[in-house]
Scaffold this active site. Sequence first.
Site, short mmCIF file in Angstrom:
data_model
loop_
_atom_site.label_atom_id
_atom_site.label_comp_id
_atom_site.label_asym_id
_atom_site.label_seq_id
_atom_site.Cartn_x
_atom_site.Cartn_y
_atom_site.Cartn_z
N ARG A 14 -11.06 -15.58 -20.44
CA ARG A 14 -10.84 -14.80 -21.66
C ARG A 14 -10.11 -13.50 -21.33
O ARG A 14 -9.24 -13.05 -22.05
CB ARG A 14 -12.15 -14.52 -22.41
CG ARG A 14 -11.96 -13.60 -23.61
CD ARG A 14 -13.08 -13.66 -24.66
NE ARG A 14 -14.41 -13.78 -24.10
CZ ARG A 14 -15.06 -12.81 -23.44
NH1 ARG A 14 -14.51 -11.63 -23.24
NH2 ARG A 14 -16.27 -13.03 -22.96
N TYR A 51 5.41 -14.63 -44.98
CA TYR A 51 4.51 -15.75 -44.75
C TYR A 51 3.25 -15.59 -45.60
O TYR A 51 2.58 -14.54 -45.54
CB TYR A 51 4.18 -15.80 -43.25
CG TYR A 51 3.29 -16.95 -42.88
CD1 TYR A 51 3.76 -18.25 -42.94
CD2 TYR A 51 1.98 -16.74 -42.47
CE1 TYR A 51 2.94 -19.31 -42.61
CE2 TYR A 51 1.16 -17.80 -42.13
CZ TYR A 51 1.64 -19.08 -42.20
OH TYR A 51 0.83 -20.13 -41.88
N ASP A 58 7.44 -9.31 -37.70
CA ASP A 58 7.17 -10.72 -37.42
C ASP A 58 8.52 -11.36 -37.12
O ASP A 58 9.35 -11.54 -38.00
CB ASP A 58 6.49 -11.36 -38.64
CG ASP A 58 6.13 -12.83 -38.41
OD1 ASP A 58 6.79 -13.49 -37.58
OD2 ASP A 58 5.20 -13.32 -39.08
N LYS A 76 6.22 -22.07 -33.72
CA LYS A 76 7.52 -22.38 -34.33
C LYS A 76 8.61 -22.49 -33.25
O LYS A 76 8.54 -23.39 -32.44
CB LYS A 76 7.83 -21.34 -35.40
CG LYS A 76 6.63 -21.02 -36.33
CD LYS A 76 6.19 -22.17 -37.19
CE LYS A 76 4.84 -21.96 -37.89
NZ LYS A 76 4.69 -20.75 -38.66
C1 LIG Z 1 3.63 -19.94 -39.19
C2 LIG Z 1 3.85 -18.50 -39.34
C3 LIG Z 1 2.81 -17.59 -39.11
C4 LIG Z 1 1.39 -18.02 -38.78
O1 LIG Z 1 1.32 -18.64 -37.53
P1 LIG Z 1 0.24 -19.79 -37.16
O2 LIG Z 1 0.63 -20.14 -35.77
O3 LIG Z 1 0.41 -20.90 -38.14
O4 LIG Z 1 -1.10 -19.16 -37.27
C5 LIG Z 1 3.11 -16.24 -39.23
N1 LIG Z 1 4.34 -15.82 -39.56
C6 LIG Z 1 5.35 -16.67 -39.80
C7 LIG Z 1 6.69 -16.13 -40.17
C8 LIG Z 1 5.15 -18.03 -39.70
O5 LIG Z 1 6.15 -18.87 -39.96
#
Ligand SMILES: *Cc1c(COP(=O)(O)O)cnc(C)c1O
Length: 417
Positions: free
Chosen positions: A55, A108, A181, A206
């Site tokens: 962890r 998101y 983000d 992603k």
């Molecule tokens: C998918 C996504 C998230 C969240 O991520 P997870 O891995 O699904 O928890 C946050 N921001 C954006 C722009 C995303 O496409």
Amino acid sequence: MASESLRGAGFNTTAVHAGQEPDPLTGAVIPPIYQTSTFKQDGINVLRAGHEYSRGSNPTRNGFEVQLAALEHGDAGFAFASGLAAEDALLRALLRPGDHIVLGGDGYGGTNRLISQLLGPWGVSHTAVDITSSASIRAAVRPGETALLWLETPSNPLLQIADIAAWAAAAHDAGALLVVDNTFASPYLQRPLDLGADLVVHSTTKYIGGHSDVLGGAVVTSARSFRGRGLSEAIGYQQFAGGAVAGPQDCYLAARGLKTLGLRMERHCSNAQAIAEWLLGQPGIESVLYPGLPEHPGHALAARQMSGFGGIVSLRFTGGDAAARAFAESTRLFALSVSLGGVESLVCYCSEMTHASVRGTALAVPTDLVRLSVGVEDLPDLRADLNIGLAAARAAALNTAASAVAAAGARSWLSSV
Ligand SMILES: *Cc1c(COP(=O)(O)O)cnc(C)c1O
């Protein structure tokens, strides 16, 4: 290769080598996956390579964190079990009750849900703003109360472009931090920390993982401090004490994906650009939202701030929601799914899938919109598949029009009796 010897190296060299040194024990070119929870100590608290318990730290995770931080030009990287776990850790590490967040309105859906549903009850408030209007951003900032500005650019799913440097200035003028983000652009196309942002978050699920086979998230920090503490120290402590870490197998997959990010993004961008241009001329398409199109309102800014326009294209249909739904349900290569950024093409009906949590609010997504995550397949095959969707969309629009005419006919017949 040690990170110091990579100073000045190009993106792809850094992606392949940073944090990914061959195993010193065996010479294995690919460092092993350290699938262990704990590490044997040579004496009480005598740690062989600084690792005690996974962890706190794990070599596979640390290798990925170094690799990602190098690519984002950050001070340190921290890997989490999902993008939302990374966001949650960031928010709880830096905020306290009474704080206010200025949140980019087109983003998101899960980020909005996290901030409003989970943090709201802990005394954190937020204001959603139009990300393209610096007047509305500055009007929403409350000096002394606003601790964070949170931005996604390109935005999801409207593909709007926001000026990161202008957002950073608005944050810093109020003594607040800017979080970007960077999931949609990835560090290959955009490096927010170089433009003044203080922290970057990713859903590594992603483009970074890139193969739709792993869930993960990350925070990359700048060397700045906030409320008397270094950002890296604050996020690192939250990762250790909160414990939402990414496991070694998942970090291995994310690190493997990250090595080919540049190659994949080149192809995602060229396929998306060609598809956006081609879709523009198709009957039944009301608009194509893609920052690589010269008519896109954010095109010039994107060309300045990014080194490519990304792999996501959204479209709106003249035939309304019936056409959009029919399109999304008929393509075959473009699989109907949430998520994005993998080598395979996906199609999403956002208003009822990814953005169902903001339905009925000011942040709701148009119901005539579908989002394409354009993969790396061959362009003629993708176009042929989109043609199937377009035909289905036109048929659905005709059906809706025909039933509207029939309904109007029935009404006029009724009113005449
Ligand atoms: C998918 C996504 C998230 C969240 O991520 P997870 O891995 O699904 O928890 C946050 N921001 C954006 C722009 C995303 O496409």
